[in-house]
Design an enzyme around this catalytic site. Structure first.
Site, PDB file in Angstrom:
ATOM      1  N   ARG A   1     -16.094   4.926  -4.586  1.00 41.15           N
ATOM      2  CA  ARG A   1     -14.780   5.246  -4.012  1.00 41.15           C
ATOM      3  C   ARG A   1     -14.640   6.732  -3.721  1.00 41.15           C
ATOM      4  O   ARG A   1     -13.626   7.140  -3.159  1.00 41.15           O
ATOM      5  CB  ARG A   1     -13.688   4.838  -4.994  1.00 41.15           C
ATOM      6  CG  ARG A   1     -13.016   3.479  -4.679  1.00 41.15           C
ATOM      7  CD  ARG A   1     -12.034   3.251  -5.771  1.00 41.15           C
ATOM      8  NE  ARG A   1     -10.946   2.374  -5.550  1.00 41.15           N
ATOM      9  CZ  ARG A   1     -10.925   1.088  -5.911  1.00 41.15           C
ATOM     10  NH1 ARG A   1     -11.994   0.495  -6.384  1.00 41.15           N
ATOM     11  NH2 ARG A   1      -9.812   0.392  -5.795  1.00 41.15           N
TER      12      ARG A   1
ATOM     13  N   ARG B   1      -0.198 -11.523  -4.547  1.00 38.15           N
ATOM     14  CA  ARG B   1      -1.400 -12.255  -4.980  1.00 38.15           C
ATOM     15  C   ARG B   1      -1.463 -12.481  -6.486  1.00 38.15           C
ATOM     16  O   ARG B   1      -0.891 -11.735  -7.264  1.00 38.15           O
ATOM     17  CB  ARG B   1      -2.666 -11.568  -4.463  1.00 38.15           C
ATOM     18  CG  ARG B   1      -2.964 -10.240  -5.078  1.00 38.15           C
ATOM     19  CD  ARG B   1      -4.146  -9.580  -4.378  1.00 38.15           C
ATOM     20  NE  ARG B   1      -4.487  -8.327  -5.041  1.00 38.15           N
ATOM     21  CZ  ARG B   1      -5.463  -7.526  -4.683  1.00 38.15           C
ATOM     22  NH1 ARG B   1      -6.213  -7.812  -3.638  1.00 38.15           N
ATOM     23  NH2 ARG B   1      -5.696  -6.423  -5.344  1.00 38.15           N
TER      24      ARG B   1
ATOM     25  N   LYS C   1     -12.108  -7.626  -0.457  1.00 39.91           N
ATOM     26  CA  LYS C   1     -13.402  -7.278  -1.073  1.00 39.91           C
ATOM     27  C   LYS C   1     -13.758  -8.244  -2.206  1.00 39.91           C
ATOM     28  O   LYS C   1     -14.875  -8.745  -2.271  1.00 39.91           O
ATOM     29  CB  LYS C   1     -13.382  -5.838  -1.633  1.00 39.91           C
ATOM     30  CG  LYS C   1     -13.113  -4.764  -0.588  1.00 39.91           C
ATOM     31  CD  LYS C   1     -13.237  -3.365  -1.170  1.00 39.91           C
ATOM     32  CE  LYS C   1     -12.235  -3.034  -2.261  1.00 39.91           C
ATOM     33  NZ  LYS C   1     -10.835  -2.991  -1.821  1.00 39.91           N
TER      34      LYS C   1
ATOM     35  N   ARG D   1      -2.261   3.299  -3.829  1.00 41.97           N
ATOM     36  CA  ARG D   1      -3.683   2.923  -3.753  1.00 41.97           C
ATOM     37  C   ARG D   1      -4.200   3.053  -2.313  1.00 41.97           C
ATOM     38  O   ARG D   1      -5.345   3.458  -2.090  1.00 41.97           O
ATOM     39  CB  ARG D   1      -3.869   1.491  -4.280  1.00 41.97           C
ATOM     40  CG  ARG D   1      -3.705   1.448  -5.811  1.00 41.97           C
ATOM     41  CD  ARG D   1      -3.405   0.055  -6.344  1.00 41.97           C
ATOM     42  NE  ARG D   1      -4.444  -0.907  -6.068  1.00 41.97           N
ATOM     43  CZ  ARG D   1      -4.243  -2.232  -6.069  1.00 41.97           C
ATOM     44  NH1 ARG D   1      -3.032  -2.740  -6.312  1.00 41.97           N
ATOM     45  NH2 ARG D   1      -5.236  -3.028  -5.838  1.00 41.97           N
TER      46      ARG D   1
ATOM     47  N   ARG E   1      -1.160 -12.073 -12.813  1.00 43.71           N
ATOM     48  CA  ARG E   1      -0.978 -11.075 -11.747  1.00 43.71           C
ATOM     49  C   ARG E   1      -1.379  -9.723 -12.283  1.00 43.71           C
ATOM     50  O   ARG E   1      -1.129  -9.425 -13.452  1.00 43.71           O
ATOM     51  CB  ARG E   1       0.508 -10.978 -11.344  1.00 43.71           C
ATOM     52  CG  ARG E   1       0.950 -12.087 -10.450  1.00 43.71           C
ATOM     53  CD  ARG E   1       2.451 -12.007 -10.187  1.00 43.71           C
ATOM     54  NE  ARG E   1       2.906 -13.315  -9.751  1.00 43.71           N
ATOM     55  CZ  ARG E   1       2.961 -13.697  -8.474  1.00 43.71           C
ATOM     56  NH1 ARG E   1       2.632 -12.864  -7.513  1.00 43.71           N
ATOM     57  NH2 ARG E   1       3.356 -14.918  -8.162  1.00 43.71           N
TER      58      ARG E   1
HETATM   59  P1  AMP Z   1      -9.538  -2.515  -7.777  1.00 47.66           P
HETATM   60  O1  AMP Z   1      -9.585  -3.704  -8.684  1.00 47.66           O
HETATM   61  O2  AMP Z   1     -10.856  -2.237  -7.108  1.00 47.66           O
HETATM   62  O3  AMP Z   1      -8.398  -2.571  -6.796  1.00 47.66           O
HETATM   63  O4  AMP Z   1      -9.258  -1.249  -8.725  1.00 47.66           O
HETATM   64  C1  AMP Z   1      -8.071  -1.142  -9.477  1.00 47.66           C
HETATM   65  C2  AMP Z   1      -7.901   0.283  -9.962  1.00 47.66           C
HETATM   66  O5  AMP Z   1      -8.999   0.641 -10.810  1.00 47.66           O
HETATM   67  C3  AMP Z   1      -7.897   1.339  -8.861  1.00 47.66           C
HETATM   68  O6  AMP Z   1      -6.610   1.501  -8.282  1.00 47.66           O
HETATM   69  C4  AMP Z   1      -8.350   2.570  -9.630  1.00 47.66           C
HETATM   70  O7  AMP Z   1      -7.305   3.105 -10.433  1.00 47.66           O
HETATM   71  C5  AMP Z   1      -9.391   1.993 -10.585  1.00 47.66           C
HETATM   72  N1  AMP Z   1     -10.750   1.973  -9.986  1.00 47.66           N
HETATM   73  C6  AMP Z   1     -11.510   0.882  -9.685  1.00 47.66           C
HETATM   74  N2  AMP Z   1     -12.700   1.243  -9.187  1.00 47.66           N
HETATM   75  C7  AMP Z   1     -12.707   2.593  -9.162  1.00 47.66           C
HETATM   76  C8  AMP Z   1     -13.650   3.565  -8.735  1.00 47.66           C
HETATM   77  N3  AMP Z   1     -14.835   3.205  -8.211  1.00 47.66           N
HETATM   78  N4  AMP Z   1     -13.309   4.878  -8.874  1.00 47.66           N
HETATM   79  C9  AMP Z   1     -12.130   5.252  -9.397  1.00 47.66           C
HETATM   80  N5  AMP Z   1     -11.177   4.389  -9.791  1.00 47.66           N
HETATM   81  C10 AMP Z   1     -11.458   3.076  -9.687  1.00 47.66           C
END
Ligand code: AMP
Length: 226
Positions: A96, A135, A21, A180, A168
């Protein structure tokens, strides 16, 4: 906004951690000028700045769970109020949950907008743990790399900006990635049906190369912008 007749595009990228993404949102920004809006990045910035929202989110993020809808929506609304988003946006990692999807519809409706396109990046779960666990990114420009799949051409130097510092994410370890993935399947995957019901969903096989996925997304976004 350039071209007052066309409304700005609102593109959503759906997919589990590791689906690409962030990589593809950066590419859509380069190719179409759509501003990448990542709630993960916004939350990480809040954690780093030590804001109350960041302090509340930190432990949840480290465990791989989802941050509360209230916190995420407040952070997203602030970001969407900034003028650059009028060029159009790609939402990366948002919505989400069903609550977030409905709140997004309401927020867009206030501005006379709606979701132009929701793209589900379809991947094989088992491969995601390997993809995410190796990554890292350039600390200067954010270009993404991987221990096994994408090393810089010159070891230790970013291909894009020449920077030599890399970072990281704390949550990119195998155990947290599994949590996740679970959160994705339980709370986010149902949004695929939500957007399918509205006739704005496309599914893209995201196991291919970055270039192949870029091509598929370009065709969708160009087609939706009519
Ligand atoms: P990401 O960078 O999108 O993988 O997000 C990293 C972490 O941030 C996720 O595992 C969640 O803990 C939190 N997070 C990011 N976006 C959301 C969202 N839209 N709703 C809830 N938690 C989020």
């Amino acid at each position: 906004m350039a071209g007052a007749q066309t409304k700005p595009a609102v593109v959503i990228l759906l997919g589990p951690p590791g689906a690409g993404k962030g990589t593809q949102a950066r590419i859509l920004e380069e190719d179409f000028g759509l501003v990448q809006l990542s709630t993960g990045d916004l939350l990480r910035a809040a954690v780093a700045a030590g804001t109350p929202a960041g302090q509340a989110a930190r432990a949840v993020m480290e465990s791989g769970g989802l941050v509360s809808d209230d916190i995420v929506l407040a952070i997203l609304k602030d970001r969407m109020a900034q003028p650059d988003t009028a060029r159009g946006i790609t939402l990366d990692g948002f919505p989400r949950t069903a609550v977030q999807a409905e709140a997004l519809d309401a927020l867009l409706a206030e501005a006379g907008l709606k979701v132009t396109s929701a793209i589900s990046l379809e991947v094989d779960d088992a491969a995601m743990v390997d993809r995410v666990a190796g990554r890292y990114t350039c600390a200067g420009c954010g270009e993404g790399y991987h221990d096994r799949f994408k090393q810089p051409a010159v070891a230790g130097t970013c291909d894009k900006c020449g920077g030599t510092a890399f970072k990281r994410r704390a949550d990119d370890n195998a155990e947290t990635v599994r949590a996740r993935l679970d959160a994705y399947h339980a709370q986010t995957a149902p949004l695929i049906a939500y957007y399918e019901g509205r006739g704005v969903l496309d599914r893209v096989d995201a196991m291919g190369s970055i270039a192949q996925i870029r091509q598929a997304l370009s065709a969708i976004v160009a087609g939706a912008a009519v």
